[in-house]
Design an enzyme around this catalytic site. Structure first.
Site, PDB file in Angstrom:
ATOM      1  N   LEU A  72       0.950  -1.235   0.046  1.00  0.00           N
ATOM      2  CA  LEU A  72       0.074  -0.075  -0.019  1.00  0.00           C
ATOM      3  C   LEU A  72       0.820   1.242  -0.065  1.00  0.00           C
ATOM      4  O   LEU A  72       2.094   1.242   0.277  1.00  0.00           O
ATOM      5  CB  LEU A  72      -0.879  -0.083   1.224  1.00  0.00           C
ATOM      6  CG  LEU A  72      -2.040  -1.216   1.263  1.00  0.00           C
ATOM      7  CD1 LEU A  72      -2.651  -1.412   2.704  1.00  0.00           C
ATOM      8  CD2 LEU A  72      -2.943  -1.006   0.269  1.00  0.00           C
ATOM      9  N   LYS A 181      14.524   0.440   4.586  1.00  0.00           N
ATOM     10  CA  LYS A 181      14.098   0.788   3.397  1.00  0.00           C
ATOM     11  C   LYS A 181      14.096   2.351   3.074  1.00  0.00           C
ATOM     12  O   LYS A 181      14.513   3.078   1.943  1.00  0.00           O
ATOM     13  CB  LYS A 181      12.665   0.542   3.250  1.00  0.00           C
ATOM     14  CG  LYS A 181      11.751   0.934   1.895  1.00  0.00           C
ATOM     15  CD  LYS A 181      12.397   0.743   0.743  1.00  0.00           C
ATOM     16  CE  LYS A 181      11.695   1.333  -0.507  1.00  0.00           C
ATOM     17  NZ  LYS A 181      10.235   0.905  -0.676  1.00  0.00           N
ATOM     18  N   LYS A 250       7.884  11.302   0.658  1.00  0.00           N
ATOM     19  CA  LYS A 250       7.426  10.690   1.535  1.00  0.00           C
ATOM     20  C   LYS A 250       8.512   9.892   2.175  1.00  0.00           C
ATOM     21  O   LYS A 250       8.419   9.855   3.473  1.00  0.00           O
ATOM     22  CB  LYS A 250       6.172   9.926   1.422  1.00  0.00           C
ATOM     23  CG  LYS A 250       5.392   9.194   2.296  1.00  0.00           C
ATOM     24  CD  LYS A 250       5.547   7.760   2.737  1.00  0.00           C
ATOM     25  CE  LYS A 250       5.627   6.967   1.581  1.00  0.00           C
ATOM     26  NZ  LYS A 250       5.780   5.534   1.730  1.00  0.00           N
TER      27      LYS A 250
END
Length: 309
Positions: A72, A181, A250
């Site tokens: 997502l 990540k 983000k």
């Protein structure tokens, strides 16, 4: 004992650019898969073509699954999918049984992942974070780098499942996969930014951009962007790598949040974030992240300042 294709019922939420090929690999590897996506038409078409099961609600997916994979856009959506909005609306916990597991392969906030894991633990539901790197090409080729955080025994149990999608690295406790990540994406964003600025200087000096990229890739300046993005998506002005600039911003913000939580100034990281935010303002929403180079070459920081100012 590891999870097996014949005995384990798997759910997958998020049949997008990344999720579709990833879930396709699970089907091809023989896993018993059910899928859910808010775009019911897309999910229906994928289920028909791949011969997996499409369900109509998250509660139904939770009820029929022993492990659920999430792919997502961000951690906020992950939390709503798992828990609902303050327990309201359709969500996985309406159906999930104790002993089941959620594997979040999205790029989520590491601290938020640990908070969600703690809430799930109270319901006797396990959690792994397993974000990926490699983009759409890696998802299609099943060569993703998968950064797994969480209990080592749980990670080992579901390793055969993750193996169908790429190469696994067990990073450490829950949240550490997401931390690595976003730090990886920070390094990637910095590399693309440096190469884009070098390209602008080279072209203004009279050097062909293709020649510069060839030299960088034969020299110490090479990085993932010079090798896999500049000729493929930037110099030809295709700008269609499949990973959005908004998501890169983000992830940069999340990386700097981790840096602050660890009391690291990360001055280069904050400068990099500001530059990418300028690019975001200049390109507008829904731009591919490779359009950062278009911002540097065609727009540049002065124009971005005018847009902001």
């Amino acid at each position: 004992m590891s999870a097996s294709q014949n005995a384990t019922k798997v759910g997958f939420v998020g049949i997008g650019n990344m999720g579709q090929p990833m879930s396709g690999h699970l089907v091809n590897a023989g896993w018993n898969l059910a899928i859910y996506d808010t775009d019911a038409g897309k999910a229906e078409a994928f289920a028909a073509s791949s011969k997996c099961v499409k369900v109509d609600s998250l509660a139904e997916l939770g009820k029929r699954s022993e492990v659920i994979v999430l792919m997502l856009p961000d951690g906020g959506i992950v939390r709503r999918v798992a828990l609902g909005d303050e327990g309201q609306g359709d969500h996985l916990l309406l159906g999930l049984k104790s002993g089941s597991t959620i594997i979040d392969m999205s790029s989520s906030a590491p601290i938020g992942t640990r908070e969600l894991g703690s809430l799930l633990q109270k319901r006797e539901i396990g959690m792994l974070d397993a974000p990926v790197s490699g983009g759409v090409p890696g998802a299609i080729a099943a060569t993703l780098a998968i950064m797994v955080g969480g209990d080592s025994r749980l990670a080992e149990h579901f390793d055969p499942l993750l193996e169908a999608m790429g190469r696994r690295f067990h990073i450490g406790p829950l949240g550490s996969g997401h931390a690595v990540k976003v730090l990886n994406n920070y390094v990637s964003a910095a590399g693309l930014a440096a190469a884009a600025e070098a390209l602008l200087v080279a072209e203004r000096f009279g050097v062909d951009g293709n020649v510069l990229v060839d030299v960088l890739n034969a020299s110490t300046g090479r990085n993932n962007s010079t090798e896999k993005k500049f000729k493929q998506y930037i110099l030809n002005r295709a700008y269609n790598s499949g990973f959005s600039l908004d998501l890169m911003v983000k992830d940069l913000k999340l990386a700097m949040e981790v840096a602050r939580a660890c009391d690291v100034p990360a001055e280069l990281g904050h400068s990099c974030l500001r530059l990418w935010e300028d690019a975001q303002s200049w390109t507008g929403s829904n731009a591919d992240h490779t359009e950062f180079a278009r911002f540097v070459i065609d727009g540049g920081p002065p124009r971005a300042a005018e847009v902001k100012g």
